[in-house]
Design a protein around this motif. Structure first.
Motif, mmCIF file in Angstrom:
data_model
loop_
_atom_site.group_PDB
_atom_site.id
_atom_site.type_symbol
_atom_site.label_atom_id
_atom_site.label_comp_id
_atom_site.label_asym_id
_atom_site.label_seq_id
_atom_site.Cartn_x
_atom_site.Cartn_y
_atom_site.Cartn_z
ATOM 1 N N VAL A 4 -68.643 69.363 29.928
ATOM 2 C CA VAL A 4 -69.838 69.855 30.605
ATOM 3 C C VAL A 4 -70.694 68.678 31.046
ATOM 4 O O VAL A 4 -71.285 67.985 30.224
ATOM 5 N N PRO A 5 -70.760 68.410 32.346
ATOM 6 C CA PRO A 5 -71.581 67.291 32.813
ATOM 7 C C PRO A 5 -73.068 67.625 32.692
ATOM 8 O O PRO A 5 -73.463 68.774 32.855
ATOM 9 N N ILE A 6 -73.854 66.613 32.358
ATOM 10 C CA ILE A 6 -75.299 66.791 32.251
ATOM 11 C C ILE A 6 -75.958 65.952 33.346
ATOM 12 O O ILE A 6 -75.721 64.746 33.414
ATOM 13 N N ILE A 7 -76.734 66.582 34.214
ATOM 14 C CA ILE A 7 -77.408 65.801 35.252
ATOM 15 C C ILE A 7 -78.915 65.912 35.086
ATOM 16 O O ILE A 7 -79.421 66.873 34.513
ATOM 17 N N LYS A 8 -79.626 64.896 35.586
ATOM 18 C CA LYS A 8 -81.071 64.886 35.448
ATOM 19 C C LYS A 8 -81.720 65.089 36.808
ATOM 20 O O LYS A 8 -81.401 64.409 37.769
ATOM 21 N N VAL A 9 -82.604 66.064 36.881
ATOM 22 C CA VAL A 9 -83.367 66.310 38.102
ATOM 23 C C VAL A 9 -84.834 66.284 37.714
ATOM 24 O O VAL A 9 -85.305 67.172 37.005
ATOM 25 N N GLY A 10 -85.540 65.239 38.146
ATOM 26 C CA GLY A 10 -86.935 65.091 37.730
ATOM 27 C C GLY A 10 -87.008 64.973 36.219
ATOM 28 O O GLY A 10 -86.323 64.157 35.610
ATOM 29 N N ALA A 26 -68.326 72.800 22.474
ATOM 30 C CA ALA A 26 -69.712 73.221 22.259
ATOM 31 C C ALA A 26 -70.441 72.216 21.371
ATOM 32 O O ALA A 26 -71.597 71.868 21.631
ATOM 33 N N LEU A 27 -69.750 71.737 20.350
ATOM 34 C CA LEU A 27 -70.356 70.739 19.462
ATOM 35 C C LEU A 27 -70.659 69.444 20.207
ATOM 36 O O LEU A 27 -71.703 68.827 20.031
ATOM 37 N N THR A 28 -69.707 69.035 21.065
ATOM 38 C CA THR A 28 -69.911 67.822 21.860
ATOM 39 C C THR A 28 -71.117 67.997 22.781
ATOM 40 O O THR A 28 -71.963 67.104 22.901
ATOM 41 N N LEU A 29 -71.202 69.160 23.407
ATOM 42 C CA LEU A 29 -72.323 69.428 24.314
ATOM 43 C C LEU A 29 -73.652 69.349 23.561
ATOM 44 O O LEU A 29 -74.623 68.762 24.052
ATOM 45 N N GLN A 30 -73.672 69.923 22.355
ATOM 46 C CA GLN A 30 -74.890 69.894 21.544
ATOM 47 C C GLN A 30 -75.338 68.451 21.278
ATOM 48 O O GLN A 30 -76.491 68.097 21.497
ATOM 49 N N THR A 31 -74.395 67.611 20.852
ATOM 50 C CA THR A 31 -74.704 66.214 20.553
ATOM 51 C C THR A 31 -75.184 65.481 21.798
ATOM 52 O O THR A 31 -76.172 64.749 21.772
ATOM 53 N N ALA A 35 -78.851 63.721 22.655
ATOM 54 C CA ALA A 35 -78.879 62.289 22.974
ATOM 55 C C ALA A 35 -79.502 62.070 24.349
ATOM 56 O O ALA A 35 -80.301 61.148 24.541
ATOM 57 N N ALA A 36 -79.159 62.940 25.302
ATOM 58 C CA ALA A 36 -79.673 62.779 26.665
ATOM 59 C C ALA A 36 -81.178 63.024 26.719
ATOM 60 O O ALA A 36 -81.907 62.329 27.419
ATOM 61 N N VAL A 37 -81.659 64.013 25.961
ATOM 62 C CA VAL A 37 -83.102 64.270 25.930
ATOM 63 C C VAL A 37 -83.820 63.054 25.352
ATOM 64 O O VAL A 37 -84.833 62.592 25.885
ATOM 65 N N GLU A 38 -83.264 62.530 24.274
ATOM 66 C CA GLU A 38 -83.887 61.384 23.620
ATOM 67 C C GLU A 38 -83.907 60.166 24.548
ATOM 68 O O GLU A 38 -84.906 59.479 24.680
ATOM 69 N N SER A 69 -83.515 71.851 18.362
ATOM 70 C CA SER A 69 -83.529 70.392 18.251
ATOM 71 C C SER A 69 -84.127 69.738 19.489
ATOM 72 O O SER A 69 -84.822 68.734 19.382
ATOM 73 N N THR A 70 -83.894 70.327 20.670
ATOM 74 C CA THR A 70 -84.522 69.730 21.858
ATOM 75 C C THR A 70 -86.035 69.931 21.805
ATOM 76 O O THR A 70 -86.797 69.080 22.245
ATOM 77 N N ARG A 71 -86.471 71.059 21.222
ATOM 78 C CA ARG A 71 -87.902 71.299 21.094
ATOM 79 C C ARG A 71 -88.547 70.205 20.242
ATOM 80 O O ARG A 71 -89.615 69.700 20.568
ATOM 81 N N LEU A 72 -87.861 69.813 19.164
ATOM 82 C CA LEU A 72 -88.381 68.742 18.312
ATOM 83 C C LEU A 72 -88.497 67.437 19.078
ATOM 84 O O LEU A 72 -89.333 66.596 18.787
ATOM 85 N N LEU A 73 -87.620 67.267 20.081
ATOM 86 C CA LEU A 73 -87.649 66.032 20.878
ATOM 87 C C LEU A 73 -88.584 66.164 22.073
ATOM 88 O O LEU A 73 -88.643 65.293 22.926
#
Ligand SMILES: Nc1ncnc2c1ncn2[C@@H]1O[C@H](COP(=O)(O)OP(=O)(O)O)[C@@H](O)[C@H]1O
Ligand SMILES: [Mg+2]
Lengths: 146, 138
Positions: A4-10, A26-31, A35-38, A69-73
């Protein structure tokens, strides 16, 4: 690597699941999402599940964890494209994605994220306005200014 | 009849696809088919997680009483010490209304589980029209 690619828009990260997810994917996507949010300091995550036909208890729980977890970040997560059959089976599982924001499609999801992020910013400003006053009163000064 | 050996998560994915195909071909609607798929997913995940693998058998039956999909899961793992408790609160991983097994029972029309030290066997079925009772003989 996740499939699952993750892209950033704004300030938002967008991840579109293209296919059924294996548990390991799914586990890889979660990690990778955390990491990407951080790394990027993103304020929002849009996770599109239109292509996902089954959300079982494993994936359902994991989605809840991603949101928490993203909320915490400091990022709000919105999940989009949950199919009606998936929504029904989630209820049967007793996993109604509590605490997870959902929207019908990515477009509505982006709109929801913008609203949530605006709210978050307002709350941030409100806290910044109130906190010095509280800190001040603890020191015996009570003028509410820095 | 389709027998699927379950060892790793890709096997569960295969079993889900097979279940979707079977249920749809038999005439279950989208929601009904997804309930069977979800049941297969929960049982398959348990095989990997708790029994070091096992087997899922999918079959259909049609007779004068109607059509139904049968899902069977069997393993020779350690078994479930207290089935009632495992069904009641989902135990280990927590969350939900009784975890995976509880969901399988709710999603399917008929549900039976037998477990002892030599392994676990779950049998469940879903009718295309829900007025019938029991799974019938295989
Ligand atoms: N095939 C199996 N072999 C041994 N134990 C099992 C098996 N399936 C389920 N269990 C036990 O039953 C419990 C409940 O399972 P389940 O309802 O799927 O919830 P979860 O998998 O989230 O714990 C498990 O925690 C496990 O202890
Ligand atoms: Mg389980």
């Amino acid at each position: 690597m996740a499939r699952v690619p993750i892209i950033k828009v704004g300030e938002t990260l967008i991840a579109t699941v293209q296919d059924e997810l294996r548990d390991s994917d799914a586990l890889t996507l979660q990690t990778e999402l955390s990491a990407a949010v951080e790394r990027t300091g993103a304020r929002g995550v849009l996770l599109d599940l239109s292509a996902v036909e089954t959300v079982d208890s494993f994936l359902g729980r994991l989605l809840g964890e991603v949101a928490a977890s993203t909320r915490l970040l400091g990022a709000v997560t919105v999940i989009t494209g949950i199919q009606p059959a998936v929504a029904i089976t989630l209820v049967e599982l007793g996993l109604e994605l509590k605490g997870v924001r959902t929207a019908l499609n990515p477009e509505k999801g982006m709109a929801l994220l913008r609203r949530l992020q605006r709210l978050q910013r307002l709350q941030g400003e409100e806290n910044a306005r109130l906190l010095p006053a509280r800190a001040g009163s603890r020191n015996g000064r009570n003028d509410g200014r820095r | 009849m389709e027998r699927i050996r379950i060892r790793v998560d890709v096997d569960v994915q295969r079993a889900r696809r097979a279940a979707r195909r079977l249920a749809t071909d038999l005439g279950l609607d989208r929601n009904g088919a997804e309930m069977v798929v979800l049941a297969v997913s929960e049982l398959g995940t348990n095989l990997i997680r708790y029994a070091r693998g096992g087997e899922i058998t999918l079959s259909t039956m049609q007779d004068e009483r109607g059509a139904r999909v049968l899902v069977e899961s069997r393993d020779d793992g350690p078994g479930i010490a207290d089935v009632d408790q495992a069904m009641a609160n989902g135990s280990s991983t927590g969350g939900g209304l009784g975890g995976g097994l509880g969901a399988v029972r709710r999603l399917m029309d008929e549900f039976a589980i037998v477990s002892d030290a030599s392994g676990t066997r779950v049998r469940a079925c879903k009718w295309v029209r829900k007025s019938e009772r029991g799974c019938g003989h295989t």
